[in-house]
Design a protein around this motif. Sequence first.
Motif, PDB file in Angstrom:
ATOM      1  N   ILE A  22      42.592  -8.767 -12.217  1.00 42.80           N
ATOM      2  CA  ILE A  22      41.957  -9.102 -13.502  1.00 42.80           C
ATOM      3  C   ILE A  22      40.696  -9.553 -13.189  1.00 42.80           C
ATOM      4  O   ILE A  22      39.554  -9.451 -13.956  1.00 42.80           O
ATOM      5  N   TYR A  23      40.143 -10.149 -12.063  1.00 45.63           N
ATOM      6  CA  TYR A  23      38.894 -10.583 -11.593  1.00 45.63           C
ATOM      7  C   TYR A  23      37.851  -9.491 -11.662  1.00 45.63           C
ATOM      8  O   TYR A  23      36.736  -9.499 -12.100  1.00 45.63           O
ATOM      9  N   VAL A  25      38.399  -6.384 -12.958  1.00 43.38           N
ATOM     10  CA  VAL A  25      38.310  -5.925 -14.439  1.00 43.38           C
ATOM     11  C   VAL A  25      37.334  -6.861 -15.348  1.00 43.38           C
ATOM     12  O   VAL A  25      36.651  -6.131 -16.120  1.00 43.38           O
ATOM     13  N   ARG A  26      37.579  -8.000 -15.521  1.00 45.50           N
ATOM     14  CA  ARG A  26      36.744  -8.904 -16.152  1.00 45.50           C
ATOM     15  C   ARG A  26      35.508  -9.052 -15.900  1.00 45.50           C
ATOM     16  O   ARG A  26      34.450  -8.976 -16.561  1.00 45.50           O
ATOM     17  N   GLN A  29      33.552  -6.178 -17.327  1.00 42.83           N
ATOM     18  CA  GLN A  29      33.140  -6.568 -18.652  1.00 42.83           C
ATOM     19  C   GLN A  29      32.074  -7.350 -18.901  1.00 42.83           C
ATOM     20  O   GLN A  29      30.979  -7.147 -19.738  1.00 42.83           O
ATOM     21  N   LEU A  50      46.700  -2.698  -9.965  1.00 41.59           N
ATOM     22  CA  LEU A  50      46.564  -2.568 -10.966  1.00 41.59           C
ATOM     23  C   LEU A  50      47.638  -2.070 -12.172  1.00 41.59           C
ATOM     24  O   LEU A  50      47.634  -2.962 -13.082  1.00 41.59           O
ATOM     25  N   GLU A  53      49.941  -5.328 -12.312  1.00 39.58           N
ATOM     26  CA  GLU A  53      49.509  -6.692 -12.739  1.00 39.58           C
ATOM     27  C   GLU A  53      48.917  -6.527 -14.359  1.00 39.58           C
ATOM     28  O   GLU A  53      48.407  -7.692 -14.644  1.00 39.58           O
ATOM     29  N   SER A  54      48.678  -5.281 -14.697  1.00 32.45           N
ATOM     30  CA  SER A  54      47.986  -5.160 -16.006  1.00 32.45           C
ATOM     31  C   SER A  54      48.505  -3.767 -16.793  1.00 32.45           C
ATOM     32  O   SER A  54      49.202  -2.983 -16.101  1.00 32.45           O
ATOM     33  N   TYR A  56      46.164  -2.170 -18.011  1.00 29.27           N
ATOM     34  CA  TYR A  56      45.040  -1.160 -17.729  1.00 29.27           C
ATOM     35  C   TYR A  56      45.302   0.195 -16.983  1.00 29.27           C
ATOM     36  O   TYR A  56      46.143  -0.056 -16.084  1.00 29.27           O
ATOM     37  N   SER A 166      42.801 -16.530 -18.922  1.00 28.19           N
ATOM     38  CA  SER A 166      41.284 -15.950 -19.406  1.00 28.19           C
ATOM     39  C   SER A 166      40.343 -16.967 -19.180  1.00 28.19           C
ATOM     40  O   SER A 166      39.188 -16.644 -18.777  1.00 28.19           O
ATOM     41  N   VAL A 169      39.685 -17.373 -15.474  1.00 26.85           N
ATOM     42  CA  VAL A 169      39.225 -16.274 -14.874  1.00 26.85           C
ATOM     43  C   VAL A 169      37.771 -16.185 -15.217  1.00 26.85           C
ATOM     44  O   VAL A 169      36.840 -16.144 -14.313  1.00 26.85           O
TER      45      VAL A 169
END
Length: 192
Positions: A22-23, A25-26, A29, A50, A53-54, A56, A166, A169
């Motif tokens: 997620i680190y 991915v975010r 963004q 991935l 954990e997600s 996506y 969130s 993160v």
Amino acid sequence: MQVRAMPPRRIVVGISGASGVIYGVRLLQLLRQLEIETHLVMSRSAQVTLAHESDYTVADIRAMATVCYAHADIGAAISSGSFPVLGMIVAPCSIKTLSEVATGVTSSLLSRAADVTLKERRRLVLMVRETPLHLGHLRSMTSVTEAGAIIYPPVPAFYANPDSISDMVDHTLGRVLDLFGLETSTVQRWGM
């Protein structure tokens, strides 16, 4: 004398197979919101992580980046010091990737791009995601730090009183981007 335009503001984003995808991915963004050109390379292990954990897909993540490279593409632009970038962030950074960067023995585009970042004296941030650590891990961290990298484990700042994962993160990545002089508005500053 010919005047050249400044190259685009760009950052290489590496996503390794460590837990905490997620680190990465975010981060993509947030960099898009900041209008920073991103050059993404994911390890094969990152693609597996991935999926675990997600929700996506690899295609979703690639769509978030400006440019994507295959992990085996050692002829990619980001494998050369002549390709101008602000630096590189590996989020998360596995011990394997850390160890390759520490020794300079690179087996993929991810570790090669990190090695190039160091040799060009550009900012390299490794969000090492492993615990507990043994002496070999610590020595690798010392080695890359001596070479100019920044070890930035994604440790939450509880003084920010996060309401969610969130929030944690975002705060952590905001602090990472502080290292590049980029303001995200995701950091609750101490005393403010």
